[in-house]
Design a protein around this motif. Structure first.
Motif, mmCIF file in Angstrom:
data_model
loop_
_atom_site.group_PDB
_atom_site.id
_atom_site.type_symbol
_atom_site.label_atom_id
_atom_site.label_comp_id
_atom_site.label_asym_id
_atom_site.label_seq_id
_atom_site.Cartn_x
_atom_site.Cartn_y
_atom_site.Cartn_z
ATOM 1 N N PHE A 11 -5.615 -5.601 -0.870
ATOM 2 C CA PHE A 11 -5.538 -4.575 -1.909
ATOM 3 C C PHE A 11 -6.668 -4.750 -2.925
ATOM 4 O O PHE A 11 -7.276 -3.771 -3.370
ATOM 5 N N ARG A 12 -6.957 -5.992 -3.295
ATOM 6 C CA ARG A 12 -8.028 -6.249 -4.250
ATOM 7 C C ARG A 12 -9.377 -5.783 -3.699
ATOM 8 O O ARG A 12 -10.168 -5.148 -4.412
ATOM 9 N N LEU A 35 0.931 -1.077 -9.378
ATOM 10 C CA LEU A 35 0.247 -2.115 -10.146
ATOM 11 C C LEU A 35 -1.248 -2.155 -9.831
ATOM 12 O O LEU A 35 -2.085 -2.231 -10.738
ATOM 13 N N TYR A 36 -1.591 -2.106 -8.542
ATOM 14 C CA TYR A 36 -2.984 -2.261 -8.119
ATOM 15 C C TYR A 36 -3.779 -0.966 -8.218
ATOM 16 O O TYR A 36 -4.949 -0.970 -8.624
ATOM 17 N N PHE A 37 -3.166 0.150 -7.823
ATOM 18 C CA PHE A 37 -3.915 1.401 -7.674
ATOM 19 C C PHE A 37 -3.493 2.483 -8.659
ATOM 20 O O PHE A 37 -4.119 3.543 -8.711
ATOM 21 N N THR A 86 -1.645 5.763 -0.052
ATOM 22 C CA THR A 86 -2.290 5.415 -1.321
ATOM 23 C C THR A 86 -3.541 6.255 -1.552
ATOM 24 O O THR A 86 -3.746 6.784 -2.658
ATOM 25 N N LEU A 146 -2.020 -8.653 -0.383
ATOM 26 C CA LEU A 146 -2.407 -8.763 -1.787
ATOM 27 C C LEU A 146 -3.920 -8.925 -1.919
ATOM 28 O O LEU A 146 -4.554 -8.297 -2.766
ATOM 29 N N LEU A 170 3.802 -2.695 -6.020
ATOM 30 C CA LEU A 170 2.451 -3.261 -5.959
ATOM 31 C C LEU A 170 1.386 -2.171 -5.928
ATOM 32 O O LEU A 170 0.313 -2.323 -6.526
ATOM 33 N N LYS A 220 -9.452 -1.899 -3.461
ATOM 34 C CA LYS A 220 -9.528 -1.288 -4.791
ATOM 35 C C LYS A 220 -10.962 -1.257 -5.305
ATOM 36 O O LYS A 220 -11.385 -0.288 -5.950
#
Length: 237
Positions: free
Chosen positions: A228-229, A145-147, A186, A225, A142, A232
């Motif tokens: 994370f959005r 995928l996200y970062f 991260t 989840l 993840l 980001k």
């Protein structure tokens, strides 16, 4: 000499805490006199705090106990990092109070401290079960995928970091955030801080009960989840 703050969250660890403190406290030797072992214990319903108070009084003057934190693991970590930064630590080393990590593996991290802003453990073999190893793989997927970051182990409780670098990223998370270690890893990777991962051992628990069980991990992960959005959106190089 460089000052070192070893920080640990604790919750109902009466069966482990004395042995853990006995094994980690000597790592302060040979460091600056300002170095400390700081344990956040709030919410424990067993003898954890009583044992810590006794150790502090009778054996370990550089042992400190934070008891004003949120009772959950993530907020305790944020409070510990904040405390170390505000008290002038040069380096912060984080591990857990459950006895699953090996103090003998710390020295090689410390010897390389000037080469990296962060040295992170990589649990290639995990004694805490296949379920948790699978969860970690999902987390790393993840994060990619996200970062767009690729890390082998985002959440290992065995990390030595320069305090001033942690300070750059700590306020990017709310004080009650559940997954600060994952996001700190991260941030280090995303902003291209000098960092490395080193293989560490990770033993099964020999006593006590893990307060973060699989159902709770799933609940935290589902919320993550959305987090994370949001995080980001605030990340710019």
């Amino acid at each position: 000499m460089d000052s070192l703050y070893i920080v640990m969250p604790a919750y109902n660890e009466e069966a482990n805490i004395e042995k853990v403190v006995d094994s980690w406290y000597p790592k302060l030797y040979g460091k600056s006199d300002d170095s400390r072992l700081v344990i956040a214990d709030f919410g424990s319903t067993d003898r954890t705090r009583e044992i810590l108070n006794g150790l502090q009084k009778d054996k370990y003057p550089k042992l400190l106990v934070l008891d004003t934190t949120n009772k959950f693991h993530g907020p305790k970590l944020i409070a510990l990092y904040d405390y170390a930064i505000k008290n002038g630590a040069d380096y912060i080393f984080q591990t857990d109070s459950d006895g699953q990590t090996n103090p003998e593996e710390f020295d090689s991290f410390w010897e390389s401290r000037e080469q990296f802003a962060g040295i992170f453990g990589n649990r290639t073999v995990r004694g805490d079960g296949k379920d948790r190893a699978f969860v970690e793989k999902v987390v790393c997927f993840l994060l990619k995928l996200y970062f767009g970051v690729k890390v082998p182990d985002a959440n290992a409780p065995f990390r030595l970091m320069k305090s001033d670098v942690v300070k750059r990223y700590l306020n990017k998370m709310p004080a009650d955030y559940n997954l600060p270690n994952i996001m700190i890893t991260t941030f280090f990777s995303y902003y291209e801080e000098s960092m490395t991962f080193r293989e560490i051992s990770f033993k099964p628990r020999t006593a006590g009960v893990n307060s973060v069980n699989i159902p709770r991990i799933i609940k935290i992960g589902w919320k993550a989840l959305g987090d994370f959005r949001v995080l980001k959106k605030g990340m710019r190089k």
